[in-house]
Design a protein around this motif. Sequence first.
Motif, PDB file in Angstrom:
ATOM      1  N   THR A 155       0.841  -1.200   0.000  1.00  0.00           N
ATOM      2  CA  THR A 155       0.000   0.000   0.000  1.00  0.00           C
ATOM      3  C   THR A 155       0.879   1.254   0.000  1.00  0.00           C
ATOM      4  O   THR A 155       0.511   2.290   0.536  1.00  0.00           O
ATOM      5  N   LEU A 156       2.085   1.132  -0.600  1.00  0.00           N
ATOM      6  CA  LEU A 156       3.035   2.240  -0.592  1.00  0.00           C
ATOM      7  C   LEU A 156       2.722   3.309  -1.633  1.00  0.00           C
ATOM      8  O   LEU A 156       3.277   4.409  -1.578  1.00  0.00           O
ATOM      9  N   TRP A 157       1.849   3.000  -2.573  1.00  0.00           N
ATOM     10  CA  TRP A 157       1.625   3.919  -3.685  1.00  0.00           C
ATOM     11  C   TRP A 157       0.660   5.046  -3.327  1.00  0.00           C
ATOM     12  O   TRP A 157      -0.339   4.833  -2.656  1.00  0.00           O
ATOM     13  N   GLN A 158       0.997   6.232  -3.806  1.00  0.00           N
ATOM     14  CA  GLN A 158       0.104   7.373  -3.768  1.00  0.00           C
ATOM     15  C   GLN A 158      -0.202   7.772  -5.215  1.00  0.00           C
ATOM     16  O   GLN A 158       0.616   7.565  -6.110  1.00  0.00           O
ATOM     17  N   VAL A 159      -1.393   8.319  -5.435  1.00  0.00           N
ATOM     18  CA  VAL A 159      -1.847   8.594  -6.803  1.00  0.00           C
ATOM     19  C   VAL A 159      -2.424   9.998  -6.901  1.00  0.00           C
ATOM     20  O   VAL A 159      -3.209  10.418  -6.045  1.00  0.00           O
ATOM     21  N   THR A 160      -2.021  10.712  -7.923  1.00  0.00           N
ATOM     22  CA  THR A 160      -2.666  11.974  -8.277  1.00  0.00           C
ATOM     23  C   THR A 160      -3.060  11.913  -9.747  1.00  0.00           C
ATOM     24  O   THR A 160      -2.390  11.261 -10.558  1.00  0.00           O
ATOM     25  N   VAL A 161      -4.153  12.581 -10.098  1.00  0.00           N
ATOM     26  CA  VAL A 161      -4.640  12.572 -11.477  1.00  0.00           C
ATOM     27  C   VAL A 161      -5.009  13.986 -11.890  1.00  0.00           C
ATOM     28  O   VAL A 161      -5.712  14.699 -11.157  1.00  0.00           O
ATOM     29  N   ARG A 162      -4.556  14.380 -13.064  1.00  0.00           N
ATOM     30  CA  ARG A 162      -4.915  15.682 -13.600  1.00  0.00           C
ATOM     31  C   ARG A 162      -5.156  15.540 -15.092  1.00  0.00           C
ATOM     32  O   ARG A 162      -4.267  15.148 -15.839  1.00  0.00           O
ATOM     33  N   ASP A 163      -6.381  15.845 -15.516  1.00  0.00           N
ATOM     34  CA  ASP A 163      -6.778  15.727 -16.924  1.00  0.00           C
ATOM     35  C   ASP A 163      -6.478  14.333 -17.468  1.00  0.00           C
ATOM     36  O   ASP A 163      -6.048  14.173 -18.608  1.00  0.00           O
ATOM     37  N   GLY A 164      -6.713  13.332 -16.646  1.00  0.00           N
ATOM     38  CA  GLY A 164      -6.521  11.946 -17.068  1.00  0.00           C
ATOM     39  C   GLY A 164      -5.103  11.433 -16.954  1.00  0.00           C
ATOM     40  O   GLY A 164      -4.858  10.233 -17.148  1.00  0.00           O
ATOM     41  N   LEU A 165      -4.141  12.313 -16.666  1.00  0.00           N
ATOM     42  CA  LEU A 165      -2.743  11.902 -16.519  1.00  0.00           C
ATOM     43  C   LEU A 165      -2.491  11.483 -15.074  1.00  0.00           C
ATOM     44  O   LEU A 165      -2.678  12.269 -14.149  1.00  0.00           O
ATOM     45  N   VAL A 166      -2.066  10.246 -14.903  1.00  0.00           N
ATOM     46  CA  VAL A 166      -1.865   9.665 -13.575  1.00  0.00           C
ATOM     47  C   VAL A 166      -0.393   9.773 -13.181  1.00  0.00           C
ATOM     48  O   VAL A 166       0.497   9.425 -13.960  1.00  0.00           O
ATOM     49  N   GLU A 167      -0.163  10.244 -11.977  1.00  0.00           N
ATOM     50  CA  GLU A 167       1.180  10.242 -11.392  1.00  0.00           C
ATOM     51  C   GLU A 167       1.199   9.257 -10.230  1.00  0.00           C
ATOM     52  O   GLU A 167       0.355   9.329  -9.332  1.00  0.00           O
ATOM     53  N   LEU A 168       2.160   8.341 -10.275  1.00  0.00           N
ATOM     54  CA  LEU A 168       2.318   7.351  -9.221  1.00  0.00           C
ATOM     55  C   LEU A 168       3.520   7.748  -8.361  1.00  0.00           C
ATOM     56  O   LEU A 168       4.621   7.959  -8.879  1.00  0.00           O
ATOM     57  N   HIS A 169       3.297   7.831  -7.067  1.00  0.00           N
ATOM     58  CA  HIS A 169       4.342   8.199  -6.118  1.00  0.00           C
ATOM     59  C   HIS A 169       4.552   7.023  -5.173  1.00  0.00           C
ATOM     60  O   HIS A 169       3.632   6.603  -4.484  1.00  0.00           O
ATOM     61  N   GLY A 170       5.778   6.507  -5.147  1.00  0.00           N
ATOM     62  CA  GLY A 170       6.063   5.388  -4.264  1.00  0.00           C
ATOM     63  C   GLY A 170       7.386   5.566  -3.549  1.00  0.00           C
ATOM     64  O   GLY A 170       8.381   5.965  -4.167  1.00  0.00           O
ATOM     65  N   ALA A 171       7.403   5.254  -2.272  1.00  0.00           N
ATOM     66  CA  ALA A 171       8.630   5.344  -1.490  1.00  0.00           C
ATOM     67  C   ALA A 171       9.285   3.972  -1.387  1.00  0.00           C
ATOM     68  O   ALA A 171       8.616   2.971  -1.106  1.00  0.00           O
ATOM     69  N   ASP A 172      10.591   3.949  -1.637  1.00  0.00           N
ATOM     70  CA  ASP A 172      11.366   2.705  -1.518  1.00  0.00           C
ATOM     71  C   ASP A 172      10.779   1.591  -2.396  1.00  0.00           C
ATOM     72  O   ASP A 172      10.588   0.447  -1.949  1.00  0.00           O
ATOM     73  N   VAL A 173      10.466   1.934  -3.644  1.00  0.00           N
ATOM     74  CA  VAL A 173       9.899   0.967  -4.588  1.00  0.00           C
ATOM     75  C   VAL A 173      10.932   0.674  -5.667  1.00  0.00           C
ATOM     76  O   VAL A 173      11.511   1.601  -6.249  1.00  0.00           O
ATOM     77  N   ASP A 174      11.196  -0.607  -5.941  1.00  0.00           N
ATOM     78  CA  ASP A 174      12.180  -0.950  -6.966  1.00  0.00           C
ATOM     79  C   ASP A 174      11.581  -0.781  -8.354  1.00  0.00           C
ATOM     80  O   ASP A 174      10.359  -0.597  -8.524  1.00  0.00           O
ATOM     81  N   ASP A 175      12.434  -0.849  -9.370  1.00  0.00           N
ATOM     82  CA  ASP A 175      12.017  -0.598 -10.748  1.00  0.00           C
ATOM     83  C   ASP A 175      10.967  -1.605 -11.210  1.00  0.00           C
ATOM     84  O   ASP A 175      10.025  -1.238 -11.929  1.00  0.00           O
ATOM     85  N   ARG A 176      11.114  -2.858 -10.838  1.00  0.00           N
ATOM     86  CA  ARG A 176      10.153  -3.881 -11.266  1.00  0.00           C
ATOM     87  C   ARG A 176       8.772  -3.596 -10.696  1.00  0.00           C
ATOM     88  O   ARG A 176       7.766  -3.662 -11.410  1.00  0.00           O
ATOM     89  N   SER A 177       8.695  -3.269  -9.415  1.00  0.00           N
ATOM     90  CA  SER A 177       7.409  -2.967  -8.787  1.00  0.00           C
ATOM     91  C   SER A 177       6.782  -1.721  -9.402  1.00  0.00           C
ATOM     92  O   SER A 177       5.567  -1.650  -9.586  1.00  0.00           O
ATOM     93  N   ALA A 178       7.632  -0.734  -9.727  1.00  0.00           N
ATOM     94  CA  ALA A 178       7.122   0.490 -10.340  1.00  0.00           C
ATOM     95  C   ALA A 178       6.538   0.204 -11.716  1.00  0.00           C
ATOM     96  O   ALA A 178       5.486   0.739 -12.086  1.00  0.00           O
ATOM     97  N   ARG A 179       7.219  -0.647 -12.469  1.00  0.00           N
ATOM     98  CA  ARG A 179       6.721  -0.995 -13.807  1.00  0.00           C
ATOM     99  C   ARG A 179       5.391  -1.740 -13.714  1.00  0.00           C
ATOM    100  O   ARG A 179       4.472  -1.492 -14.500  1.00  0.00           O
ATOM    101  N   ILE A 180       5.265  -2.642 -12.752  1.00  0.00           N
ATOM    102  CA  ILE A 180       4.017  -3.383 -12.580  1.00  0.00           C
ATOM    103  C   ILE A 180       2.878  -2.425 -12.230  1.00  0.00           C
ATOM    104  O   ILE A 180       1.775  -2.518 -12.769  1.00  0.00           O
ATOM    105  N   ALA A 181       3.140  -1.491 -11.331  1.00  0.00           N
ATOM    106  CA  ALA A 181       2.122  -0.518 -10.945  1.00  0.00           C
ATOM    107  C   ALA A 181       1.708   0.345 -12.130  1.00  0.00           C
ATOM    108  O   ALA A 181       0.526   0.673 -12.301  1.00  0.00           O
ATOM    109  N   GLU A 182       2.683   0.715 -12.952  1.00  0.00           N
ATOM    110  CA  GLU A 182       2.383   1.521 -14.141  1.00  0.00           C
ATOM    111  C   GLU A 182       1.470   0.759 -15.094  1.00  0.00           C
ATOM    112  O   GLU A 182       0.496   1.302 -15.621  1.00  0.00           O
ATOM    113  N   ILE A 183       1.768  -0.513 -15.330  1.00  0.00           N
ATOM    114  CA  ILE A 183       0.956  -1.338 -16.223  1.00  0.00           C
ATOM    115  C   ILE A 183      -0.467  -1.460 -15.696  1.00  0.00           C
ATOM    116  O   ILE A 183      -1.441  -1.353 -16.453  1.00  0.00           O
ATOM    117  N   ILE A 184      -0.606  -1.672 -14.392  1.00  0.00           N
ATOM    118  CA  ILE A 184      -1.940  -1.787 -13.793  1.00  0.00           C
ATOM    119  C   ILE A 184      -2.718  -0.495 -13.965  1.00  0.00           C
ATOM    120  O   ILE A 184      -3.899  -0.493 -14.334  1.00  0.00           O
TER     121      ILE A 184
END
Length: 208
Positions: A155-184
Amino acid sequence: MLVREMMTAPVVTVPRTWSVKQAIHLLYEQDITAAPVVDEKGRMVGIVSEMDLLRGEFETDPGSYLRPVALPGSRPSVGVEEVMTSNVRTVQEQADVLEVVDLMITMGVKSVPVLRGGDVVGMASRRDLMGILAHGDERIRDDVLAALRDSLETTLWQVTVRDGLVELHGADVDDRSARIAEIIARTVPGVAGVVLASSGASGTSELP
């Protein structure tokens, strides 16, 4: 976003043996503007739109504006095959939505049949695309949060959305986990794009 995630399904089809009047009733009752035309084996042989059907049922002569072509019983009804478009542009269900947008803009069409291999499984229309764009940022954010919560244990992810553009903010998240979150996040309807940003930005919404 993939086409299968925004298309209308199951698809409503018109048998090629039908008359124009039968097809008009079907499109009107189903509240759709176009439908694939199929043969006896269910294979698509064309597409017919409201405009095709109107042209088949009414004369274009200005002197007979909105007058039926013939009185009842004077001749057989015009068939769907006579008015349909046989050269149909299609997309596969795994294609990106941008491919549909490009087809609609370049070809000037309102609906595009969606295929799984050679079978028609849905229709992608301008209305479907407008429905995606109509999703508000708040709803998109909630849907992204729910998708991440359901798919990931963290539950480390934070999310903001503006005009449909999603920003994912994660603390201490490795590249693989970040890529998975992006795909989701990209699978959520209404998402125009995803950016992996640094954590700690203001206005974020933390996963519950």
